[in-house]
Design an enzyme around this catalytic site. Structure first.
Site, PDB file in Angstrom:
ATOM      1  N   GLY A 314      40.924 -12.842  63.872  1.00 13.73           N
ATOM      2  CA  GLY A 314      41.643 -12.956  64.429  1.00 13.73           C
ATOM      3  C   GLY A 314      42.089 -14.217  64.850  1.00 13.73           C
ATOM      4  N   THR A 315      43.679 -14.407  66.888  1.00 19.08           N
ATOM      5  CA  THR A 315      44.134 -15.681  66.257  1.00 19.08           C
ATOM      6  C   THR A 315      45.550 -15.506  65.682  1.00 19.08           C
ATOM      7  OG1 THR A 315      41.934 -15.597  65.295  1.00 19.08           O
ATOM      8  CG2 THR A 315      43.193 -17.537  64.841  1.00 19.08           C
TER       9      THR A 315
END
Length: 491
Positions: A314-315
């Site tokens: 993830g991000t």
């Protein structure tokens, strides 16, 4: 268009994020300017995946010359003090993941100092102009997308951890829904003042003091004042004539992707992808230090994969290219957020000290005053024909698998869109279960032949990352944004 001007392109994880970047590029801004405008917008409209008190990496690749990496990832506190940490469980549907939150999980943020350092090096437009779209969106409000509502559902134990957090994320009266109108006036004020006063607001000024006022926080004023982004030389490797620039140590993502790209044979099959990932995870588990791009490790992987082939059994991310031909790729993360709000700012800080992907030993296992290793890896790929591809992905531990598989397909000759859309597989433990996306009959049969428990998800999912990429060639530009993470591309 003038003959010496290149077409522009942007690929990001939200329509407003992409529009902010594209508008800057069309106005003559640099690739760095576009990344800054997009990053600030992402903090408004992708608030779980990005935050002003998170961290990131930026890869800059000029049309001619060497790529550079700016490391703006988070730093551990300089000393240990008693801190407040809580555990929650996020529900991805087909799998669940434990996260640690609370003031004690907040690492020294690096995103804002990094953006101002990049602007000092290669910015053209003023910071107030770059921040204005995000300020406007935060103050006037934006419509919550279906994807962002799903992210909020998954992380609802974090976003509703305390009343102030639930209020900030529009969850005080119930779950956030697609179509809801979310206003964040405190965040608008903070970003507007930031653009005028500079990074000092977040390292010494009022916002810094508000962060330090949180009960149970491990950070001190010295941590914030002494933080500095760092320019680094990329890690380079080559595959079939392509030069691939990746994030260097202390990032672990670049090394793992480089090892896989260098060791994999020409054919890319589920069996080989599974074995390569398992071997990398096993190597990392056996090593007390981060892996290095060492010829001996590459040779070991090649021998293992060659033997396996014989058996046959993830991000968020921003990619842009500007009119001068410079490409930039920025991956930024807030972890999943600490579940608390910095008073008066509308900002939920990072929970990087509680991320098991970064600290497998748990939230108390960090060493003082060090850059945390990260899986984030913005990339620059130069093809033998001179074309340049900038790409990156969100997705926590899935970043290495999303990017390595996309790169393998791209280098093998697939069009950029096909490479991004190809089904992916991922495993977190060397001998653990395999998570995979659906594909054609050949892909599915190969998954069933793997010597592991395999879960084939019913459809493509945000779990497997979101690769946003732009490719610049002599004939023009191509931009592809991954629908797994609601990506939008503009050229």
């Amino acid at each position: 268009m003038k003959a010496d001007r290149h077409p522009v392109a942007a690929a990001c994880g939200h329509p407003l994020t992409t529009q902010a970047a594209h508008d800057v590029l069309c106005a003559g801004g640099s690739a760095v300017d576009a990344c800054i405008a997009a990053a600030l917008m992402a903090c408004v409209v992708e608030p779980v995946l990005a935050g002003p008190m998170g961290g990131g990496f930026m890869m800059l690749c000029p049309a001619q010359g060497s790529a550079r990496v700016l490391d703006g990832f988070v730093q551990t506190p300089r000393r240990r003090i008693p801190a407040e940490v809580h555990s929650i469980e996020a529900d991805f549907g087909d799998t669940r993941q434990i996260f640690h939150i609370g003031p004690g999980t907040i690492a020294t943020p690096g995103l804002i100092p990094m953006l101002f350092e990049a602007h000092a090096r290669a910015g053209r437009m003023s910071m107030p102009d770059l921040a204005q779209p995000a300020v406007t969106a935060a103050r006037a409000g934006h419509v919550v997308t279906t994807f962002q509502a799903e992210v909020a559902r998954i992380t609802s134990p974090i976003l509703s951890h305390i009343p102030a957090t639930a209020q900030r994320f529009g969850m005080a009266k119930g779950p956030l829904q697609a179509g809801d109108h979310l206003c964040t006036p405190d965040l608008a004020d903070a970003l507007e003042v930031l653009a005028i006063e500079g990074a000092r607001l977040f390292t010494e000024g009022e916002v810094a003091q508000a962060l330090l006022s949180l009960d149970g926080i491990a950070l001190t004023g010295e941590d914030l004042r002494r933080y500095a982004p760092r320019w680094r030389e990329p890690l380079h490797m080559s595959r079939h004539g392509w030069d691939v620039a990746l994030t260097p140590s202390p990032s672990i993502g670049g090394t793992q992707i480089a090892l896989m790209l260098d060791a994999m044979p020409q054919e890319v099959t589920p069996a080989l992808l599974h074995r390569a990932q398992a071997e990398l995870l096993d190597l990392r588990a056996q090593s007390s230090d981060p892996l290095t791009f060492d010829p001996a490790l590459v040779a070991q992987l090649r021998r293992t994969l060659a033997g396996h082939a014989a058996r046959q059994r993830g991000t968020t991310h921003i990619s842009v290219t500007d009119r001068g031909g410079m490409g930039a790729a920025l991956t930024l993360s807030n972890g999943t957020g600490a579940g608390v709000i910095v008073p008066g700012t509308g900002i939920m800080p990072n929970n990087m000290l509680g991320e098991e992907d970064l600290l497998p030993g748990g939230p108390e296992s960090w060493a003082p005053d060090v850059r945390l290793a990260s899986a984030m890896c913005p990339m620059c790929l130069r093809a033998p024909d001179g074309s340049i591809t900038m790409m990156g992905s969100g997705g926590s531990s899935r970043i290495r698998t999303a990017l390595s598989q996309t790169a393998l397909h791209l280098i093998a000759g697939q069009p950029l869109e096909d490479a991004v859309m190809a089904p992916r597989l991922h495993l977190d433990i060397a001998n653990g279960p395999v998570m995979a996306e659906p594909g054609d009959e050949c892909w599915t049969d190969a998954l069933h032949d793997l010597p592991a428990d395999v879960t084939i998800w019913p459809e493509r999912s945000m779990y497997f990352g979101g690769v946003h990429a732009v490719r610049s060639t002599r004939g023009g530009v191509t931009a592809v944004a991954d629908p797994r993470r609601d990506g939008v591309a503009l050229t």
